[in-house]
Scaffold this active site. Structure first.
Site, PDB file in Angstrom:
ATOM      1  N   SER A 283      36.209   2.222 -20.132  1.00 36.54           N
ATOM      2  CA  SER A 283      36.930   1.614 -22.061  1.00 36.54           C
ATOM      3  C   SER A 283      36.100   0.570 -22.916  1.00 36.54           C
ATOM      4  O   SER A 283      35.501   1.226 -23.204  1.00 36.54           O
ATOM      5  CB  SER A 283      38.451   1.058 -21.241  1.00 36.54           C
ATOM      6  OG  SER A 283      39.194   0.578 -22.452  1.00 36.54           O
ATOM      7  N   ASP A 294      24.010   5.475 -29.761  1.00 38.77           N
ATOM      8  CA  ASP A 294      24.192   6.302 -30.596  1.00 38.77           C
ATOM      9  C   ASP A 294      23.531   5.635 -32.102  1.00 38.77           C
ATOM     10  O   ASP A 294      22.899   6.728 -32.647  1.00 38.77           O
ATOM     11  CB  ASP A 294      25.612   6.659 -31.050  1.00 38.77           C
ATOM     12  CG  ASP A 294      26.675   7.292 -29.617  1.00 38.77           C
ATOM     13  OD1 ASP A 294      25.010   7.995 -29.360  1.00 38.77           O
ATOM     14  OD2 ASP A 294      27.258   7.979 -30.194  1.00 38.77           O
ATOM     15  N   LYS A 308      36.591   6.717 -19.448  1.00 44.14           N
ATOM     16  CA  LYS A 308      37.756   6.131 -19.732  1.00 44.14           C
ATOM     17  C   LYS A 308      37.779   6.063 -21.722  1.00 44.14           C
ATOM     18  O   LYS A 308      37.022   5.335 -22.579  1.00 44.14           O
ATOM     19  CB  LYS A 308      38.676   4.973 -19.701  1.00 44.14           C
ATOM     20  CG  LYS A 308      40.003   4.869 -19.746  1.00 44.14           C
ATOM     21  CD  LYS A 308      40.160   3.305 -19.227  1.00 44.14           C
ATOM     22  CE  LYS A 308      42.135   3.369 -20.129  1.00 44.14           C
ATOM     23  NZ  LYS A 308      42.042   3.275 -21.652  1.00 44.14           N
TER      24      LYS A 308
END
Length: 532
Positions: A283, A294, A308
């Protein structure tokens, strides 16, 4: 008999008449509930029936939409809200006795003079000692509304008579940062156990503390961190990223899309960053590690995360119960949804996914990791990353089973390790405090002796754990470090434990090695084609 048949015919006609109408799902559900309430053969708890119906409905949707009754809701939200009202102690139930490990600094118990090592035997005239009371039952006795009082009867070593205390309950903070220390010159280490209301502020203070000690590079440990509040992950990401960098965005069919960009230039915009993750990092942990990856802001070390990527929104009921309903999916800056696959209404495979990973060899071999090649994305630097099943680390570290044995597992499960550590600290507290004035001195100088290990074996045998020489030899290094860490925790703070046991954690050691090797660190953030 005729009257009974007539009544049943009337009911049947009524049912048929209603069923002949165009029923909405809402009307049908209410109608079914009314039928059960009016005509079921036995008396029933209709509230329980309704709760079970809600649970069953949510189960057909996805693995993370769930209903919680009032008590379950409190248990879910309390650790994330940052505090609760209680007496301010860390305790352990050893041999049916409540043993005070530590008092919260400045908390209610410390103020009235309760000390580490005290044994609480009664709370508000309710006997605690010797009655096999569960931790949850004890907490119900000790916790309560702020400003209320609890009467305690306490046994203290060296004092012949029980001591009576009246403690006024107060707000007790729940911390989400377990450890903060300098792992090496210029390298700081922070371990975050959850993403709660105050986590951002805790991490900010930890960064300031480490910078004063000369930190230039950071290891952020998210191993076993199951997540929590999205805003907490965003706040920490802001400390590492540049202003206006996208951190995460959400999309759902029935709620507005959300975008979370960094509102500030981070307090640590440069310097090397390594984020530790494993199969239990989920999460909010994945939001943070995904944003770091990223934007090529740091290197991810460990094993593929849980996966998740579903966003739950709480819908509270007046009675304190709550539905946490999945309303959207979240996406990392490159466009990845890291939610792993699931089948509607069948979460058996989903729940056993970690076991499947272990059996398939994924946790011990990077080549066994399943990657969905159709979910292909690129980072800011042009590196290829994949979605659809968690965050894949830039540097894989296999799970370590070197020191595992059934003997050590049983010692822990039977409470022998905790019991020994509490017994040892209780007996030697003044000597330990005198010889180890601070955490640094303890970590550098304290050693677990053979005599201590022999005492642990004796306690284990009394608890029904038969000594196994071969398994003991395999687990001994881990056992000694764990015992040292637990003793250090009881003397100083939670951070001491991690500082000790991290010494043989493969993920930690790889993170530490990598962050100190600038060339290798940079190579992991370079696209493969460019590196060649």
């Amino acid at each position: 008999m005729r009257k009974t048949l007539t009544t049943m015919a009337v009911i049947l006609c009524g049912v048929c008449a209603v069923m002949a109408q165009q029923l909405t799902p809402d009307t049908k559900l209410r109608y079914a509930n009314n039928i059960i309430g009016r005509y079921y053969v036995d008396s029933i708890d209709q509230n329980h029936v309704v709760e079970e119906a809600i649970v069953a409905m949510l189960k057909t949707l996805d693995p993370h939409s769930q209903y919680s009754n009032p008590e379950e809701t409190r248990e879910l939200t309390e650790p994330l809200e940052g505090n609760f009202s209680g007496i301010g102690i860390q305790f352990n139930m050893a041999t049916d006795t409540l043993y005070v490990i530590q008092t919260v600094s400045g908390g209610p118990s410390e103020k009235v003079g309760i000390l580490a090592g005290d044994r609480i035997v009664e709370a508000n005239d309710t006997l605690i000692a010797g009655v096999k009371m569960k931790n949850s039952q004890v907490m119900k006795l000790l916790r309560g509304p702020k400003g209320t009082k609890v009467k305690l009867k306490v046994l203290r070593k060296g004092v012949s008579e029980p001591l009576d205390f009246v403690v006024v309950r107060d707000d007790i903070p729940i911390y989400s940062v377990d450890a903060v220390y300098m792992a090496a010159p210029e390298v700081g280490y922070i371990k975050v156990n959850r993403f709660a209301e105050g986590t951002g502020e805790e991490v900010y203070e930890a960064l300031k503390k480490l910078k004063k000690k000369g930190m230039k590079h950071l290891i952020l440990d998210l191993d076993d961190n199951g997540g929590g509040y999205l805003n907490a992950a965003v706040e920490i990401a802001e400390m590492l990223l540049d202003k206006d960098d996208l951190i995460v965005y959400t999309k759902g069919d029935r709620v507005p899309d959300g975008r979370f960009n960094s509102r500030i230039s981070g307090v640590m915009p440069d310097g090397r960053v390594v984020v530790m993750v494993n199969q239990y990092s989920a999460s909010a942990s994945e939001i943070l590690s995904g944003a770091v990856q990223d934007h090529d802001r740091g290197v991810i070390v460990g094993r593929r995360t849980f996966g998740k990527g579903l966003v739950q929104r709480p819908f509270p009921f007046p009675d304190g119960s709550m539905i946490r309903l999945t309303v959207a999916r979240y996406y990392t800056p490159s466009g990845r949804c890291i939610q792993k696959p699931y089948s509607d209404g069948d979460d058996s495979n989903y729940a056993e996914d970690i076991l499947h990973r272990y059996r398939s060899g994924e946790l011990s071999n990077a080549d066994s990791v399943h990657i969905n090649k159709a979910e292909k994305f690129t980072t800011d630097n042009g590196r290829v990353v994949y979605g659809g099943g968690g965050i894949m680390p830039d540097r894989f570290v296999p799970i370590d089973t070197t020191y595992y044995s059934d003997y050590y597992r049983d010692l822990v499960a039977k409470g022998a390790v905790n019991r020994f550590c509490m017994e040892y600290v209780d007996k030697h507290r003044s000597h330990l405090k005198k010889n180890y004035r601070n955490e640094e001195a303890f970590v550098a100088g304290f050693e677990v002796t053979d005599e201590m290990m022999d005492r642990l074996k004796d306690i284990g045998e009394k608890e029904g754990v038969e000594f196994n020489a071969a398994e003991y030899e395999r687990s001994e290094p881990q056992m000694r470090l764990s015992i040292k860490g637990l003793i250090g925790r009881d003397l100083f703070e939670q951070s001491t434990y991690h500082r000790v046991v991290n010494a043989i954690d493969p993920s930690y050691n790889e993170a530490l090695r990598l962050i100190q090797d600038e060339a290798e660190y940079k190579s992991l953030l370079t696209p493969v084609s460019a590196a060649q």
